[in-house]
Enzyme design. Structure first.
Site, PDB file in Angstrom:
ATOM      1  N   ASN A 114       0.834  -1.205   0.000  1.00 35.96           N
ATOM      2  CA  ASN A 114       0.000   0.000   0.000  1.00 35.96           C
ATOM      3  C   ASN A 114       0.868   1.253   0.000  1.00 35.96           C
ATOM      4  O   ASN A 114       0.777   2.094   0.896  1.00 35.96           O
ATOM      5  CB  ASN A 114      -0.928   0.013   1.217  1.00 35.96           C
ATOM      6  CG  ASN A 114      -2.186  -0.804   1.001  1.00 35.96           C
ATOM      7  OD1 ASN A 114      -2.677  -0.916  -0.112  1.00 35.96           O
ATOM      8  ND2 ASN A 114      -2.702  -1.379   2.065  1.00 35.96           N
ATOM      9  N   SER A 137      -6.267  -5.753  -3.314  1.00 36.11           N
ATOM     10  CA  SER A 137      -7.289  -5.785  -2.273  1.00 36.11           C
ATOM     11  C   SER A 137      -7.906  -7.169  -2.169  1.00 36.11           C
ATOM     12  O   SER A 137      -8.086  -7.858  -3.172  1.00 36.11           O
ATOM     13  CB  SER A 137      -8.389  -4.759  -2.571  1.00 36.11           C
ATOM     14  OG  SER A 137      -9.399  -4.819  -1.585  1.00 36.11           O
ATOM     15  N   LYS A 150      -6.123   2.335  -5.459  1.00 40.78           N
ATOM     16  CA  LYS A 150      -6.198   1.473  -4.275  1.00 40.78           C
ATOM     17  C   LYS A 150      -6.373   2.310  -3.007  1.00 40.78           C
ATOM     18  O   LYS A 150      -7.107   1.930  -2.084  1.00 40.78           O
ATOM     19  CB  LYS A 150      -4.922   0.626  -4.158  1.00 40.78           C
ATOM     20  CG  LYS A 150      -4.829  -0.238  -2.891  1.00 40.78           C
ATOM     21  CD  LYS A 150      -6.047  -1.149  -2.725  1.00 40.78           C
ATOM     22  CE  LYS A 150      -5.824  -2.254  -1.695  1.00 40.78           C
ATOM     23  NZ  LYS A 150      -5.409  -1.812  -0.385  1.00 40.78           N
ATOM     24  N   HIS A 208      -9.939   3.270  -2.910  1.00 41.64           N
ATOM     25  CA  HIS A 208     -10.676   2.059  -2.540  1.00 41.64           C
ATOM     26  C   HIS A 208     -10.696   1.929  -1.022  1.00 41.64           C
ATOM     27  O   HIS A 208     -11.741   1.673  -0.408  1.00 41.64           O
ATOM     28  CB  HIS A 208     -10.015   0.823  -3.167  1.00 41.64           C
ATOM     29  CG  HIS A 208     -10.462  -0.485  -2.567  1.00 41.64           C
ATOM     30  ND1 HIS A 208     -10.019  -0.939  -1.343  1.00 41.64           N
ATOM     31  CD2 HIS A 208     -11.308  -1.441  -3.035  1.00 41.64           C
ATOM     32  CE1 HIS A 208     -10.574  -2.102  -1.068  1.00 41.64           C
ATOM     33  NE2 HIS A 208     -11.366  -2.430  -2.078  1.00 41.64           N
ATOM     34  N   ASN A 209      -9.550   2.101  -0.390  1.00 43.24           N
ATOM     35  CA  ASN A 209      -9.481   1.964   1.059  1.00 43.24           C
ATOM     36  C   ASN A 209     -10.246   3.075   1.766  1.00 43.24           C
ATOM     37  O   ASN A 209     -10.828   2.853   2.830  1.00 43.24           O
ATOM     38  CB  ASN A 209      -8.018   1.963   1.515  1.00 43.24           C
ATOM     39  CG  ASN A 209      -7.328   0.650   1.204  1.00 43.24           C
ATOM     40  OD1 ASN A 209      -7.781  -0.105   0.354  1.00 43.24           O
ATOM     41  ND2 ASN A 209      -6.226   0.373   1.875  1.00 43.24           N
ATOM     42  N   GLU A 254     -13.693   2.065   1.685  1.00 39.25           N
ATOM     43  CA  GLU A 254     -13.789   0.982   2.677  1.00 39.25           C
ATOM     44  C   GLU A 254     -13.992   1.556   4.082  1.00 39.25           C
ATOM     45  O   GLU A 254     -14.823   1.051   4.854  1.00 39.25           O
ATOM     46  CB  GLU A 254     -12.507   0.154   2.607  1.00 39.25           C
ATOM     47  CG  GLU A 254     -12.409  -1.005   3.568  1.00 39.25           C
ATOM     48  CD  GLU A 254     -11.051  -1.675   3.442  1.00 39.25           C
ATOM     49  OE1 GLU A 254     -10.372  -1.828   4.477  1.00 39.25           O
ATOM     50  OE2 GLU A 254     -10.658  -2.032   2.306  1.00 39.25           O
ATOM     51  N   ARG A 310     -12.538   6.975  13.606  1.00 39.14           N
ATOM     52  CA  ARG A 310     -11.511   6.064  14.128  1.00 39.14           C
ATOM     53  C   ARG A 310     -10.569   6.819  15.069  1.00 39.14           C
ATOM     54  O   ARG A 310     -10.130   6.263  16.087  1.00 39.14           O
ATOM     55  CB  ARG A 310     -10.720   5.434  12.979  1.00 39.14           C
ATOM     56  CG  ARG A 310     -11.534   4.493  12.132  1.00 39.14           C
ATOM     57  CD  ARG A 310     -10.662   3.552  11.338  1.00 39.14           C
ATOM     58  NE  ARG A 310     -11.415   2.826  10.332  1.00 39.14           N
ATOM     59  CZ  ARG A 310     -10.933   1.848   9.590  1.00 39.14           C
ATOM     60  NH1 ARG A 310      -9.662   1.483   9.726  1.00 39.14           N
ATOM     61  NH2 ARG A 310     -11.673   1.234   8.691  1.00 39.14           N
ATOM     62  N   ARG A 357     -15.458  37.380   4.389  1.00 36.92           N
ATOM     63  CA  ARG A 357     -14.046  37.379   3.983  1.00 36.92           C
ATOM     64  C   ARG A 357     -13.653  38.738   3.388  1.00 36.92           C
ATOM     65  O   ARG A 357     -12.553  39.243   3.618  1.00 36.92           O
ATOM     66  CB  ARG A 357     -13.776  36.262   2.967  1.00 36.92           C
ATOM     67  CG  ARG A 357     -13.956  34.859   3.520  1.00 36.92           C
ATOM     68  CD  ARG A 357     -13.660  33.793   2.471  1.00 36.92           C
ATOM     69  NE  ARG A 357     -12.224  33.715   2.204  1.00 36.92           N
ATOM     70  CZ  ARG A 357     -11.660  33.956   1.037  1.00 36.92           C
ATOM     71  NH1 ARG A 357     -12.418  34.330   0.001  1.00 36.92           N
ATOM     72  NH2 ARG A 357     -10.359  33.846   0.872  1.00 36.92           N
TER      73      ARG A 357
END
Length: 475
Positions: A107, A133, A188, A191-192, A195, A292, A450
C-alpha cells in the site's frame, strides 16, 4: 534447472498467499525473505510447510533470488510501504538489467510510486505500482488488482496478473491497467477510503440496532444475513453477519468483548489529505477517518461521558419499520460514499493525466476486494460508455436510486439525533446529498465576511463570472 516465471520478495501473509496463488496457476515462483531477527526462519517454515512439494524455489541471498528468474525478470515486492520499499529496491537494483520489472504490491503512497518510476527510468527498469485488495483469502484465491505502470510493462505482466486475480460473475478478471505512474496505488488508496466509509456506516447501523431496539448479537447477525440477499449484498455485509454470530469462550458475543478503539494504517488519512489538496469534498470518508481517531481516545471519552445527563433513547415505531428505514439509510449512505470516491478518482486522473477508466475501476472491484457489493453495478451503469459524468449524482438513475432511500436516511438521522447516538458517516451522507442538489448555498455570506475582514473580494450573481468586487462594509 528451470528458471522461475516470477519472484516474490517478502513472505508475510500476503506474500505467501500470492506465491501459492501464482503456483496454483501454473507458474514457477522464486521466494526470498529478509534473513534478520525474527524473520530468519520464515523462508524455511514456508518451504517445509505450505509450499512443500510445489513449484516454489527458496533463495537465501538477493543474488541467488535474482539469478533464479527468467528474462525479463519480474519481481513482486510484498514489503511494508515507505522506506522499506526504497531499501529493497536499492538492494536488488544492482542485479537487474534493462527491461526487468519490479511490482510493488504493497500500500505505497502514490506520490512515492511516481517518484520511484522516475528514478528507475534511467536504468530502464519498469516499476509497476499495483494496489491489491482482498486480504489473505483474496491474495490466496483471487484478489482485485489495480496496476499502474507503462503500457509496455503491463503487456508483459498482464497474463500472469489476470490469471491470479478474482473473476467477476461474468468471468472477466478483476485486474485492469489503471494508468501510468502512481495511478494504480492512487485508485487502491481511494478504494481503502471508501472501505473506511462503508465500515463506519455498518458500525453505526449495528449500534443503532443495539441501542434503539435492544437487538441481540444473534438478531443483528440474522438481519445482516437477510440484507446480504438484497441491495446491500456485499463482502462487508456478509462478514458483519459472521462477526455477530461468533461467541466468546463464555458463550457471550465475542464482538461485545472487543475494545471500541479502531486502528488505521494510513490509507484513509492519505485519501482525505489528497482530497483536501485537490479541493474535493469527501464528507463521509473524512467522518469515518475522524471517527476512528475519536475511538482511539477511549479514556477521554469515558471522562467526558461523566458530564452527560441522562437521556432517553428515542423510540422507533416498531422493529420492522425501523429496520426497513435503516436498510434504506445504509443503501443511500453507501451509494453516496461511492460517489464521492469516484469523484476524487476522476479529478485526480485529470490533474495527473492518467486517463483512468472509472467504469473499468468499478468492474474490477466486483470481485476479490473488500468493498465488492451489488451497488457497484449502479456505478458501472452510470459510467457506461459515452456518459461523460464528472460526478455520479449527475446520473438521473444513480441519483434516483439514492433519492428513493433518502427518506429512510432522514428518519434514522432524526432518531439518532434525538437519542444522542453519534452517526457521523450517515449524517454526512445525508448532508452531502442535500448540498450537491442545492442551487443556492449560504456561501455568499461567508464571502462577504471574507471581504469585510480581509478584502478578499467577491463575485456577483448579476455580473459575469471572473469579475471581482470589494466593498467598504463598515459605514
Amino acid at each position: 534447472m528451470k528458471k522461475s516465471d516470477l519472484g516474490v520478495l517478502g513472505l508475510g501473509v500476503m506474500g505467501q498467499s500470492l506465491a501459492l496463488n501464482l503456483e496454483d496457476n501454473g507458474y514457477y515462483v522464486s521466494v526470498y525473505n529478509r534473513m534478520e531477527g525474527d524473520e530468519k526462519d520464515i523462508l524455511d517454515n514456508f518451504l517445509s510447510g505450505k509450499a512443500k512439494g510445489k513449484k516454489v524455489i527458496g533463495c537465501y541471498t538477493i543474488k541467488e533470488f535474482v539469478d533464479s528468474l527468467s528474462l525479463p525478470r519480474t519481481i513482486l515486492l510484498m514489503v511494508s510501504a515507505g522506506s522499506a520499499v526504497d531499501a529493497v529496491i536499492g538492494q536488488i537494483k544492482p542485479h537487474l538489467d534493462e527491461g526487468d520489472i519490479i511490482i510493488d504490491g504493497g500500500n505505497s503512497h502514490f506520490k512515492d510510486t511516481q517518484r520511484r518510476v522516475e528514478e528507475l527510468n534511467s536504468p530502464g527498469i519498469h516499476l509497476v505500482g499495483m494496489g491489491i485488495s482482498g486480504g489473505e483469502e483474496g491474495a490466496r484465491f483471487g484478489p482485485s488488482m489495480m496496476p499502474g505502470c507503462s503500457e509496455k510493462a503491463w503487456e508483459t505482466v498482464k497474463p500472469m496478473m489476470e490469471s491470479i486475480s478474482a473473476k467477476a460473475d461474468d468471468g472477466s478478471p478483476c485486474c485492469k491497467w489503471i494508468g501510468g505512474g502512481g495511478a494504480g496505488h492512487f485508485v487502491k488508496m481511494v478504494h481503502n477510503g471508501i472501505e473506511y466509509g462503508d465500515m463506519q456506516i455498518i458500525a453505526e447501523a449495528t449500534q443503532l440496532m443495539s441501542k434503539t431496539l435492544n437487538m441481540s448479537a444473534a438478531e443483528i447477525s440474522e438481519t445482516f444475513l437477510q440484507w446480504n440477499k438484497g441491495k446491500l449484498n456485499g463482502y462487508l455485509t456478509e462478514i458483519t453477519s459472521d462477526i455477530f454470530s461468533v461467541p466468546d469462550e463464555d458463550g457471550e458475543p465475542l464482538v461485545d468483548k472487543i475494545l471500541d478503539a479502531a486502528g488505521q494504517k494510513g490509507t484513509g488519512r492519505w485519501t482525505v489529505i489528497t482530497a483536501l489538496e485537490l479541493g474535493i469534498p469527501l464528507p463521509v470518508i473524512t467522518s469515518a477517518v475522524f471517527s476512528r481517531s475519536f475511538s482511539a481516545f477511549k479514556d477521554l471519552r469515558k471522562q467526558v461521558a461523566r458530564n452527560r445527563s441522562g437521556r432517553e433513547i428515542a423510540k422507533s415505531p416498531d422493529i420492522s419499520t425501523f429496520l426497513h428505514d435503516l436498510e434504506r439509510a445504509m443503501i443511500a449512505a453507501r451509494m453516496v460514499t461511492l460517489a464521492e470516491g469516484f469523484f476524487l478518482i476522476k479529478t485526480a486522473s485529470d490533474v495527473h493525466g492518467w486517463d483512468i477508466n472509472v467504469e473499468a475501476v468499478a468492474k474490477i472491484w466486483r470481485g476479490g476486494c473488500i468493498i465488492r457489493s451489488a451497488m457497484l453495478e449502479n456505478v458501472i451503469s452510470a459510467f457506461s460508455e459515452g456518459s461523460g459524468l464528472t460526478h455520479l449524482f449527475e446520473s438521473k438513475e444513480y441519483f434516483g436510486e439514492i433519492e428513493k432511500s433518502v427518506p429512510g436516511l432522514e428518519t434514522i438521522v432524526d432518531i439518532a439525533g434525538r437519542s444522542g447516538i453519534p452517526i457521523p458517516a450517515m449524517s454526512s451522507a445525508m448532508n452531502q446529498f442535500y448540498t450537491l442538489q442545492s442551487k443556492d448555498l449560504p456561501a455568499n455570506v461567508i464571502q462577504a465576511q471574507r471581504d469585510y475582514f480581509g478584502a478578499h473580494t467577491y463575485e456577483r450573481v448579476d455580473r459575469p463570472r471572473g469579475e471581482f468586487f470589494h466593498t467598504q462594509w463598515k459605514k
